[in-house]
Design an enzyme around this catalytic site. Sequence first.
Site, PDB file in Angstrom:
ATOM      1  N   LYS A   1       0.820  -1.216   0.000  1.00  0.00           N
ATOM      2  CA  LYS A   1       0.000   0.000   0.000  1.00  0.00           C
ATOM      3  C   LYS A   1       0.852   1.263   0.000  1.00  0.00           C
ATOM      4  O   LYS A   1       2.029   1.244   0.293  1.00  0.00           O
ATOM      5  CB  LYS A   1      -0.986  -0.042   1.171  1.00  0.00           C
ATOM      6  CG  LYS A   1      -2.111  -1.029   0.846  1.00  0.00           C
ATOM      7  CD  LYS A   1      -3.270  -0.962   1.776  1.00  0.00           C
ATOM      8  CE  LYS A   1      -4.366  -1.899   1.242  1.00  0.00           C
ATOM      9  NZ  LYS A   1      -5.372  -2.208   2.243  1.00  0.00           N
TER      10      LYS A   1
ATOM     11  N   ARG B   1      -3.480 -10.004   4.935  1.00  0.00           N
ATOM     12  CA  ARG B   1      -3.859 -10.075   3.523  1.00  0.00           C
ATOM     13  C   ARG B   1      -2.657  -9.609   2.705  1.00  0.00           C
ATOM     14  O   ARG B   1      -2.273  -8.453   2.799  1.00  0.00           O
ATOM     15  CB  ARG B   1      -5.079  -9.188   3.281  1.00  0.00           C
ATOM     16  CG  ARG B   1      -5.604  -9.208   1.859  1.00  0.00           C
ATOM     17  CD  ARG B   1      -6.806  -8.286   1.726  1.00  0.00           C
ATOM     18  NE  ARG B   1      -7.381  -8.323   0.399  1.00  0.00           N
ATOM     19  CZ  ARG B   1      -6.918  -7.619  -0.631  1.00  0.00           C
ATOM     20  NH1 ARG B   1      -5.883  -6.803  -0.491  1.00  0.00           N
ATOM     21  NH2 ARG B   1      -7.491  -7.720  -1.803  1.00  0.00           N
TER      22      ARG B   1
HETATM   23  N1  HH2 Z   1      -7.307  -3.916   0.841  1.00  0.00           N
HETATM   24  C1  HH2 Z   1      -7.635  -3.986  -0.472  1.00  0.00           C
HETATM   25  C2  HH2 Z   1      -8.679  -4.810  -0.880  1.00  0.00           C
HETATM   26  N2  HH2 Z   1      -9.355  -5.570  -0.004  1.00  0.00           N
HETATM   27  N3  HH2 Z   1      -9.703  -6.316   2.211  1.00  0.00           N
HETATM   28  C3  HH2 Z   1      -9.394  -6.253   3.505  1.00  0.00           C
HETATM   29  N4  HH2 Z   1     -10.064  -7.013   4.407  1.00  0.00           N
HETATM   30  N5  HH2 Z   1      -8.394  -5.443   3.979  1.00  0.00           N
HETATM   31  C4  HH2 Z   1      -7.678  -4.659   3.150  1.00  0.00           C
HETATM   32  O1  HH2 Z   1      -6.790  -3.922   3.643  1.00  0.00           O
HETATM   33  C5  HH2 Z   1      -7.984  -4.672   1.748  1.00  0.00           C
HETATM   34  C6  HH2 Z   1      -9.024  -5.530   1.312  1.00  0.00           C
HETATM   35  C7  HH2 Z   1      -6.894  -3.178  -1.477  1.00  0.00           C
HETATM   36  O2  HH2 Z   1      -5.867  -3.945  -2.043  1.00  0.00           O
HETATM   37  P1  HH2 Z   1      -5.918  -4.686  -3.488  1.00  0.00           P
HETATM   38  O3  HH2 Z   1      -7.027  -5.677  -3.556  1.00  0.00           O
HETATM   39  O4  HH2 Z   1      -4.588  -5.255  -3.780  1.00  0.00           O
HETATM   40  O5  HH2 Z   1      -6.136  -3.530  -4.498  1.00  0.00           O
HETATM   41  P2  HH2 Z   1      -7.420  -3.022  -5.260  1.00  0.00           P
HETATM   42  O6  HH2 Z   1      -8.436  -2.609  -4.257  1.00  0.00           O
HETATM   43  O7  HH2 Z   1      -6.872  -1.881  -6.058  1.00  0.00           O
HETATM   44  O8  HH2 Z   1      -7.911  -4.157  -6.119  1.00  0.00           O
END
Ligand code: HH2
Length: 287
Positions: free
Chosen positions: A225, A264
Site C-alpha cells: 500500500k 492479507r
Molecule cells: N485492501 C484492499 C482490498 N481488499 N480487504 C481487507 N479485508 N483489507 C484490506 O486492507 C484490503 C481488502 C486493497 O488492495 P488490493 O485488492 O490489492 O487492491 P485493489 O483494491 O486496487 O484491487
Amino acid sequence: MTAPSLFDSLASRSGLSVRLMGVVNATPDSFHDGGRFASPARATAHALRLADEGADLLDVGGESTRPGAAPVPTEEEIARVLPVIEGVREASDVPISIDTYKAETARRALAAGASIVNDVSGGAFDPAMAETVARAGAGVVLGHAPGRPEVMQRMTDYADVVAEAAEALGRAADRMRAAGVAPGRIAVDPGIGFGKTLEQNLALLSRLDAIRALGYPVLVGASRKSFIGRLLAGGAEPAPTEARLYGSVGAALAAIAAGAAALRVHDVRETREAALVFEAARRGRGA
Ligand code: HH2
C-alpha cells in the site's frame, strides 16, 4: 468449549500461527497487479500458485477498492470472480473469501464455493450484506472505510482514528450479530489505506490492541500500500508498488507483533518465510 474464532477454524497451510490470505485480483485496474490476472485462466493459475506457496486462504476480488476507483456493475464483478472461484474449487480445497461489498456478488460467490465474505465496508455499503452472510452461514471480515472508494481519501478528518475505527467496527459486528451471524464467524480489519493518511495508518498498526479489544480476530491488509511507498520515499514521490516488497514484509511482521490473527498479502512466499522465522524466534523453538 467455545467455538474456534474465524481464522482458527481454518487449517494452517502456511505452518504459521498467523493466517495468510493471498490476494487474487481478477481486475484490470488494481493498484498493484491490475491487469496482470484479468483473464479467469490467469487469475486461477495465480491463485493456485499462491495456494502452493502456503496461503491459508485466497481472497478473490473483481473490483478495485483503491481510493479513487470507480464502481463496477454487479454483473460485471460477478462475471470476473465466478470463473476464478470455480476454477480454484475444481483444483484445490483451499478456503476462498470473496472480496466484495455487494450482497449479490457475495451470494453468488458463496454458492460457487467461497466460505468467507471480505467486505471492506464492514457491511455498510449494502444493507442486504448482513442477511446474506447470516443466511449462508458464512464467515465475514469487516473492514473499516469512512466512505466509498471514490471519496474516501477526502474523509481523513478523524479526532482519533484508532478509537473511531474501533467504534465503527464494533457497530459493524453488532449489525452482523443482529442479523444472525455467529460471533465466531466474524473478524475485523482496521482498513489500512482506506481513507487514512500515512500517520493514521501507522497509528492503527501500532495500536492494534484497541481493535483487538473488540474480541474478534484482526486481519491486517498493508501489502504494497501507498503508505509503504511514502515511508520508503521519505517525503518524495511514493516508491512504486513494485518497489514495496520488503517494506510490505516489514509491515506484515509489525502486524504479527501487534497481535494480528491474519494478513492479507500479495506476496505469500516472501511473507510466509519471514513470518516463519519471526514466529519461531519469538517462541524460542522451531515448532
Ligand atoms: N485492501 C484492499 C482490498 N481488499 N480487504 C481487507 N479485508 N483489507 C484490506 O486492507 C484490503 C481488502 C486493497 O488492495 P488490493 O485488492 O490489492 O487492491 P485493489 O483494491 O486496487 O484491487
